[in-house]
Design an enzyme around this catalytic site. Structure first.
Site, PDB file in Angstrom:
ATOM      1  N   CYS A   1     -25.653  73.711 -58.940  1.00  0.00           N
ATOM      2  CA  CYS A   1     -24.310  74.027 -58.474  1.00  0.00           C
ATOM      3  C   CYS A   1     -24.358  75.414 -57.836  1.00  0.00           C
ATOM      4  CB  CYS A   1     -23.328  74.001 -59.642  1.00  0.00           C
ATOM      5  SG  CYS A   1     -21.648  74.290 -59.112  1.00  0.00           S
ATOM      6  N   LEU A   2     -24.451  75.429 -56.523  1.00  0.00           N
ATOM      7  CA  LEU A   2     -24.569  76.685 -55.785  1.00  0.00           C
ATOM      8  C   LEU A   2     -23.767  76.525 -54.497  1.00  0.00           C
ATOM      9  CD1 LEU A   2     -26.019  79.474 -55.617  1.00  0.00           C
ATOM     10  CD2 LEU A   2     -27.904  78.302 -54.481  1.00  0.00           C
TER      11      LEU A   2
END
Length: 148
Positions: A85-86
């Site tokens: 999750c970036l």
């Protein structure tokens, strides 16, 4: 377009690799890469070697590469499938970004998790409420999965 850009990024990476990272094609397919990220020294992942796959879409760099951890990692923003999750791999992607910048962003995510946008809420909760437990668990996973 994509293959020219990917070739250029590969040349740039080989000439000037980001600190504690390396990356390149896994075989003859320029659209499939493998990267290695060394666990940052100032994190519970220190000493670990983390394998990451990078898959470039045909319309790269207008769409972000798909990047996933192959090494298990205990982190609020990385799940058991290796998904990360970036923001720059999703809605904040820009064609000006490169693999090198993505790898550096992943390194800084290892050092500074974002518990307010977690992929694994349980780990985010432990990170926020019991940092010692988070760090010791992350260290033991690093020793178990990312060393030797």
């Amino acid at each position: 377009m994509a293959s020219k850009r990917i070739n250029k990024e590969l040349r740039d990476l080989q000439r000037d690799p980001p600190v504690s990272c390396s990356a390149g094609p896994t075989g003859d397919d320029m659209f499939q890469w493998q990267a290695t990220i060394m666990g940052p020294a100032d994190s519970p992942f220190a000493g670990g070697v983390f394998l990451v796959t990078i898959h470039f879409p045909p319309d790269y760099p207008f769409k972000p590469p798909k990047v996933a951890f192959r090494t298990k990692v205990y982190h609020p923003n990385i799940n058991s499938n290796g998904s990360i999750c970036l923001d720059i791999l999703k809605e904040q992607w820009s064609p000006a970004l490169t693999v090198s910048k993505v790898l550096l962003s992943i390194c800084s995510l290892l050092t500074d998790p974002n518990p307010d946008d977690p992929l694994v809420p349980e780990i985010a909760h432990i990170y926020k409420t019991d940092r010692v437990k988070y760090e010791s668990t992350a260290q033991s996973w690093t020793q178990k999965y990312a060393m030797g």
